[in-house]
Design a protein around this motif. Structure first.
Motif, PDB file in Angstrom:
ATOM      1  N   VAL A 289       0.852  -1.181   0.000  1.00 11.74           N
ATOM      2  CA  VAL A 289       0.000   0.000   0.000  1.00 11.74           C
ATOM      3  C   VAL A 289       0.890   1.235   0.000  1.00 11.74           C
ATOM      4  O   VAL A 289       1.777   1.374   0.848  1.00 11.74           O
ATOM      5  N   VAL A 290       0.636   2.116  -0.958  1.00  9.96           N
ATOM      6  CA  VAL A 290       1.418   3.340  -1.129  1.00  9.96           C
ATOM      7  C   VAL A 290       0.430   4.494  -1.251  1.00  9.96           C
ATOM      8  O   VAL A 290      -0.657   4.330  -1.811  1.00  9.96           O
ATOM      9  N   SER A 291       0.796   5.666  -0.750  1.00 10.73           N
ATOM     10  CA  SER A 291      -0.127   6.800  -0.820  1.00 10.73           C
ATOM     11  C   SER A 291       0.622   8.116  -0.883  1.00 10.73           C
ATOM     12  O   SER A 291       1.281   8.510   0.080  1.00 10.73           O
ATOM     13  N   TYR A 292       0.521   8.782  -2.030  1.00  5.80           N
ATOM     14  CA  TYR A 292       1.029  10.153  -2.191  1.00  5.80           C
ATOM     15  C   TYR A 292       0.066  10.922  -3.088  1.00  5.80           C
ATOM     16  O   TYR A 292      -0.424  10.353  -4.060  1.00  5.80           O
ATOM     17  N   PRO A 293      -0.186  12.200  -2.723  1.00  4.11           N
ATOM     18  CA  PRO A 293       0.185  12.913  -1.516  1.00  4.11           C
ATOM     19  C   PRO A 293      -0.245  12.150  -0.267  1.00  4.11           C
ATOM     20  O   PRO A 293      -1.314  11.559  -0.239  1.00  4.11           O
TER      21      PRO A 293
ATOM     22  N   ASP B  55      -3.224   4.848  -2.948  1.00  6.75           N
ATOM     23  CA  ASP B  55      -4.314   5.725  -2.540  1.00  6.75           C
ATOM     24  C   ASP B  55      -4.004   7.132  -3.038  1.00  6.75           C
ATOM     25  O   ASP B  55      -2.981   7.708  -2.687  1.00  6.75           O
ATOM     26  N   ASN B  56      -4.905   7.668  -3.854  1.00  2.20           N
ATOM     27  CA  ASN B  56      -4.666   8.956  -4.519  1.00  2.20           C
ATOM     28  C   ASN B  56      -5.768   9.951  -4.175  1.00  2.20           C
ATOM     29  O   ASN B  56      -6.337  10.594  -5.045  1.00  2.20           O
ATOM     30  N   ALA B  57      -6.042  10.085  -2.884  1.00  2.00           N
ATOM     31  CA  ALA B  57      -7.164  10.922  -2.455  1.00  2.00           C
ATOM     32  C   ALA B  57      -6.883  12.414  -2.581  1.00  2.00           C
ATOM     33  O   ALA B  57      -7.828  13.211  -2.615  1.00  2.00           O
ATOM     34  N   TYR B  58      -5.605  12.812  -2.647  1.00  2.00           N
ATOM     35  CA  TYR B  58      -5.276  14.229  -2.525  1.00  2.00           C
ATOM     36  C   TYR B  58      -4.516  14.804  -3.719  1.00  2.00           C
ATOM     37  O   TYR B  58      -3.850  15.824  -3.588  1.00  2.00           O
TER      38      TYR B  58
END
Length: 387
Positions: free
Chosen positions: A168-172, A202-205
């Motif tokens: 699991v990776v998330s940026y921003p 996860d690309n929520a931002y």
């Protein structure tokens, strides 16, 4: 009664405990400025509110939305092409009821009990809790200040990488607010291909990047579609958090299995809510720019204000949060958060709740306008907690 050994005695999220304390203070007539949960105070665009209102005047939109409408899928295809330059087909898209729900369930159709899943530390809680429900073994990838909170893929042991099934990776990034350069994603795709690891990004931002190049998609990277998917949410970009509008996007084979799994536990995205997504994605995107500019102003107000009263706060690059080191005289982010609430009436989230490497920090959400943030700064100064 006997309960689950694994989850029957699980503790409530720290946010619940702090929220209870804040409500007790409010009941006594005390002022509390809540900077904990990332619930936007900015209203959705008028044209989206109108579309939702009209949609729910039709009885047909109260039926199950078991599958995505063609109009919804076409809207996502259009938006990804227009925003990121990424070509999608309908089979590259699955609607989910919020990214949190999707990430909570994605490990079930992909992992066997005992498989290794790589997750960041610190991380948004569901990144770790979701896979844990599927009985996997977690390996934490450190997000270190000296690396600008970008995962050091070379530091992952070879033996661990070869055993890993998913990462699991998330940026921003939430909570550190860091962004990752394009070179990281190129290295990430090569890493995933080498070790046959499924990437969940996860690309929520991506729409809340303030000073660098516009946020981008993991799927922009050559080969990314071969190794993973990303979750993209309308919650923060369009201020539609309560409608739970998100999509899993990417590798068709992964999504085929995810869709089949979800068919056993879910009846799809509400049809009226689908209308909101279509309208937002196909509508005037100057609204998103206005939202980003408002958060940038809030970021500047909070960071400059805190530094002016002696709280050394680094600039937030992205997201709707600030990642703040606790004052040197404190050793516990939890104790500092409690004291900040009790003395200043300002509610933040202790960094330790995001993982061991979150200790020493707190997260503050930019969910008040500039005047509200200035009031929070004033209350912190008057409390003497920084003395």
């Amino acid at each position: 009664m006997e309960f689950s050994e694994k989850f029957g005695n699980i503790k409530e999220n720290i946010l619940v405990e702090l929220d209870t304390k804040s409500k007790e203070m409010l009941s006594r007539g005390e002022e509390v400025i809540n900077l904990s949960i990332g619930t936007p105070d900015i209203p959705p665009a008028d044209y989206v509110i109108k579309a939702v209102s009209e949609a729910f005047l039709s009885a047909d939109n109260y039926k199950y939305g078991i599958t995505e409408s063609k109009e919804l899928l076409d809207a996502v295809v259009y938006w990804y092409k227009n925003r990121y330059g990424v070509e999608l087909r309908h089979e590259n898209i699955v609607a989910v009821n919020g990214s949190q729900e999707g990430i909570a369930h994605i490990a079930f159709p992909l992992c066997n009990p005992g498989d290794i899943v790589l997750v960041p530390d610190p991380c948004y809680q569901i990144f770790a809790f979701g896979p844990t429900m599927a009985d996997v073994e977690l390996y934490y990838m450190p997000l270190l200040k000296e690396n600008d909170y970008v995962i050091d893929l070379d530091a992952i042991p070879e033996k661990t990488a070869r055993k890993a099934k998913m990462m699991v990776v998330s940026y921003p990034n939430n909570p550190t607010t860091a962004t990752a350069p394009r070179e990281f994603y190129e290295k990430l795709v090569a890493f995933a291909k080498k070790y046959d690891i499924i990437v969940i990004h996860d690309n929520a931002y991506s729409e809340l990047v303030y000073d660098d190049e516009p946020g981008h998609s993991f799927l922009e990277t050559e080969g990314a579609m071969d190794v993973g998917i990303e979750f993209n949410s309308l919650s923060k970009s369009y201020n539609l958090t309560g409608l739970r509008l998100s999509f899993a996007i990417g590798n068709a084979e992964i999504l085929k299995r995810f869709r089949a799994f979800r068919s056993q536990i879910d009846y799809g995205m509400c049809l009226g809510v689908q209308k909101a997504a279509i309208t937002a994605l196909m509508g005037d995107q100057t609204y998103v720019e206005e939202v980003r500019n408002e958060y940038r102003k809030r970021r500047d107000t909070l960071i400059k204000g805190l530094n002016s009263i002696g709280w050394k706060a680094p600039t937030t690059k992205a997201t709707m949060f600030a990642w703040l080191p606790i004052p040197p005289k404190f050793k516990s982010s939890y104790k500092f958060s409690v004291e900040l609430l009790e003395k200043a009436g300002v509610l933040v989230v202790p960094g330790a709740s995001f993982g061991d490497l979150g200790e020493g920090y707190v997260r503050a959400a930019l969910v008040h306008d500039c005047r509200g943030l200035e009031r929070a700064i004033e209350k912190i100064k008057e409390s003497g907690i920084l003395d």
